[in-house]
Write an enzyme that holds these catalytic residues in place. Structure first.
Site, PDB file in Angstrom:
ATOM      1  N   PRO A  27      -3.885  -8.132   0.356  1.00  0.00           N
ATOM      2  CA  PRO A  27      -3.895  -8.088  -1.022  1.00  0.00           C
ATOM      3  C   PRO A  27      -3.858  -6.281  -0.812  1.00  0.00           C
ATOM      4  O   PRO A  27      -3.952  -5.593  -0.921  1.00  0.00           O
ATOM      5  CB  PRO A  27      -5.848  -8.040  -0.511  1.00  0.00           C
ATOM      6  CG  PRO A  27      -6.609  -7.925   0.733  1.00  0.00           C
ATOM      7  CD  PRO A  27      -4.772  -8.030   1.334  1.00  0.00           C
ATOM      8  N   ASN A  28      -3.409  -6.521  -2.531  1.00  0.00           N
ATOM      9  CA  ASN A  28      -3.228  -5.595  -3.960  1.00  0.00           C
ATOM     10  C   ASN A  28      -1.827  -4.964  -2.823  1.00  0.00           C
ATOM     11  O   ASN A  28      -1.232  -3.885  -3.487  1.00  0.00           O
ATOM     12  CB  ASN A  28      -4.178  -4.227  -3.416  1.00  0.00           C
ATOM     13  CG  ASN A  28      -5.202  -5.140  -4.107  1.00  0.00           C
ATOM     14  OD1 ASN A  28      -5.377  -5.812  -5.111  1.00  0.00           O
ATOM     15  ND2 ASN A  28      -6.448  -5.791  -4.014  1.00  0.00           N
ATOM     16  N   ARG A  50      -1.134   1.186  -7.763  1.00  0.00           N
ATOM     17  CA  ARG A  50      -2.767   1.655  -7.828  1.00  0.00           C
ATOM     18  C   ARG A  50      -2.709   2.906  -7.158  1.00  0.00           C
ATOM     19  O   ARG A  50      -2.666   2.540  -5.828  1.00  0.00           O
ATOM     20  CB  ARG A  50      -2.643   0.097  -6.944  1.00  0.00           C
ATOM     21  CG  ARG A  50      -4.177   0.252  -6.723  1.00  0.00           C
ATOM     22  CD  ARG A  50      -4.402  -1.053  -5.338  1.00  0.00           C
ATOM     23  NE  ARG A  50      -5.499  -1.221  -4.879  1.00  0.00           N
ATOM     24  CZ  ARG A  50      -5.604  -0.974  -3.996  1.00  0.00           C
ATOM     25  NH1 ARG A  50      -4.888  -0.960  -2.875  1.00  0.00           N
ATOM     26  NH2 ARG A  50      -6.752  -0.906  -3.422  1.00  0.00           N
ATOM     27  N   TYR A  56      -3.313   6.608  -2.611  1.00  0.00           N
ATOM     28  CA  TYR A  56      -1.631   5.380  -2.199  1.00  0.00           C
ATOM     29  C   TYR A  56       0.219   5.799  -2.028  1.00  0.00           C
ATOM     30  O   TYR A  56       0.773   5.387  -1.381  1.00  0.00           O
ATOM     31  CB  TYR A  56      -2.082   3.916  -2.255  1.00  0.00           C
ATOM     32  CG  TYR A  56      -3.046   3.679  -1.678  1.00  0.00           C
ATOM     33  CD1 TYR A  56      -3.511   2.599  -0.377  1.00  0.00           C
ATOM     34  CD2 TYR A  56      -4.261   2.771  -3.245  1.00  0.00           C
ATOM     35  CE1 TYR A  56      -4.796   2.752   0.120  1.00  0.00           C
ATOM     36  CE2 TYR A  56      -5.629   2.492  -2.174  1.00  0.00           C
ATOM     37  CZ  TYR A  56      -5.555   1.786  -1.219  1.00  0.00           C
ATOM     38  OH  TYR A  56      -7.027   0.997  -0.982  1.00  0.00           O
ATOM     39  N   ASN A  98      -0.760  -4.678   7.266  1.00  0.00           N
ATOM     40  CA  ASN A  98      -1.302  -4.364   6.909  1.00  0.00           C
ATOM     41  C   ASN A  98      -2.489  -4.881   5.797  1.00  0.00           C
ATOM     42  O   ASN A  98      -2.229  -5.139   5.056  1.00  0.00           O
ATOM     43  CB  ASN A  98      -1.003  -2.420   5.749  1.00  0.00           C
ATOM     44  CG  ASN A  98      -1.762  -2.090   4.849  1.00  0.00           C
ATOM     45  OD1 ASN A  98      -2.634  -2.223   4.615  1.00  0.00           O
ATOM     46  ND2 ASN A  98      -1.072  -1.293   4.062  1.00  0.00           N
ATOM     47  N   ALA A 138      -7.812  -4.203   2.374  1.00  0.00           N
ATOM     48  CA  ALA A 138      -8.960  -4.550   2.075  1.00  0.00           C
ATOM     49  C   ALA A 138     -10.166  -5.937   3.637  1.00  0.00           C
ATOM     50  O   ALA A 138     -10.720  -5.883   4.020  1.00  0.00           O
ATOM     51  CB  ALA A 138      -9.830  -4.593   1.560  1.00  0.00           C
ATOM     52  N   GLU A 165      -1.675  -2.213  13.899  1.00  0.00           N
ATOM     53  CA  GLU A 165      -2.463  -1.701  12.591  1.00  0.00           C
ATOM     54  C   GLU A 165      -2.267  -0.704  11.428  1.00  0.00           C
ATOM     55  O   GLU A 165      -1.422   0.419  12.232  1.00  0.00           O
ATOM     56  CB  GLU A 165      -3.819  -2.204  12.277  1.00  0.00           C
ATOM     57  CG  GLU A 165      -5.260  -1.946  11.479  1.00  0.00           C
ATOM     58  CD  GLU A 165      -5.905  -1.674  11.513  1.00  0.00           C
ATOM     59  OE1 GLU A 165      -7.184  -1.126  10.950  1.00  0.00           O
ATOM     60  OE2 GLU A 165      -6.570  -2.163  12.864  1.00  0.00           O
ATOM     61  N   HIS A 181      -2.313   1.368   7.917  1.00  0.00           N
ATOM     62  CA  HIS A 181      -3.066   1.459   7.042  1.00  0.00           C
ATOM     63  C   HIS A 181      -2.992   3.265   6.208  1.00  0.00           C
ATOM     64  O   HIS A 181      -1.903   3.838   6.573  1.00  0.00           O
ATOM     65  CB  HIS A 181      -4.039   2.268   6.885  1.00  0.00           C
ATOM     66  CG  HIS A 181      -5.343   0.646   7.429  1.00  0.00           C
ATOM     67  ND1 HIS A 181      -5.465  -0.192   7.174  1.00  0.00           N
ATOM     68  CD2 HIS A 181      -5.730   0.688   8.468  1.00  0.00           C
ATOM     69  CE1 HIS A 181      -6.153  -1.402   7.369  1.00  0.00           C
ATOM     70  NE2 HIS A 181      -6.182  -0.344   8.790  1.00  0.00           N
ATOM     71  N   ARG A 184     -12.605   7.939   4.131  1.00  0.00           N
ATOM     72  CA  ARG A 184     -12.984   6.864   3.000  1.00  0.00           C
ATOM     73  C   ARG A 184     -14.449   6.756   3.595  1.00  0.00           C
ATOM     74  O   ARG A 184     -15.085   6.865   4.208  1.00  0.00           O
ATOM     75  CB  ARG A 184     -11.916   5.813   2.672  1.00  0.00           C
ATOM     76  CG  ARG A 184     -10.513   6.715   3.003  1.00  0.00           C
ATOM     77  CD  ARG A 184      -9.669   5.668   2.474  1.00  0.00           C
ATOM     78  NE  ARG A 184      -9.933   5.127   0.653  1.00  0.00           N
ATOM     79  CZ  ARG A 184      -9.522   4.765   0.657  1.00  0.00           C
ATOM     80  NH1 ARG A 184      -7.672   3.637   0.778  1.00  0.00           N
ATOM     81  NH2 ARG A 184      -9.932   3.941  -0.737  1.00  0.00           N
TER      82      ARG A 184
END
Length: 143
Positions: free
Chosen positions: A10-11, A18, A23, A72, A75, A96, A98, A105
């Site tokens: 998502p996103n 964004r 990012y 990735n 969320a 995985e 990111h 964070r």
């Protein structure tokens, strides 16, 4: 040629616009182009969805088609037992990824449901995280 699925959650379709301070300004199309230029040993397939079930469908469909997955999950990393179960079910190596350092964070981002079923995790290197993941899966597959 060995096939790898690069799956984005998502996103990630909004990369480049964004929260560029978190990012970066690289778009998802830029990431795909960078990966294709870097991964000459692989046939890469790219998918992105904002829907958990669609991501699960892509993971299920990867079995018998791809040698591994670079994921990735956005969320969903921090919430989705369903993605974790899907990864465990297909028995493919998963890296995985990111863009940001999730461990630096908010506290809720420190927990990954993907990590226990992944070969490893790469985070915090922006778009380069994908290239590092390609190198990691290449090493894992001994290609």
């Amino acid at each position: 040629m060995t096939s790898i699925l690069i799956l984005n959650g998502p996103n990630l379709n909004l990369l480049g616009t964004r929260q560029p301070e978190v990012y970066g300004s690289t778009t998802l199309a830029d990431v795909e182009a960078m990966c294709r230029a870097h991964a000459t040993a692989f046939d890469l397939s790219f998918e992105q969805s904002n829907h958990e079930g669609v991501l699960i469908d892509h993971i299920h469909a990867a079995k018998g088609v791809h040698a591994g997955i670079i994921l990735n999950a956005g969320a969903y990393t921090h919430t989705s037992v369903a993605l974790m179960d899907a990864i465990a079910s297909v028995e493919l190596p998963v890296i995985e990824v990111h863009l940001s350092n999730i461990h630096a964070r908010e506290a809720f981002r420190h927990k990954s449901y993907i990590a226990p079923v992944a070969v490893g995790q790469i985070c915090g290197f922006g778009a380069q995280s994908y290239l590092l993941a390609i190198d990691a899966i290449k090493g894992h597959l001994k290609i």
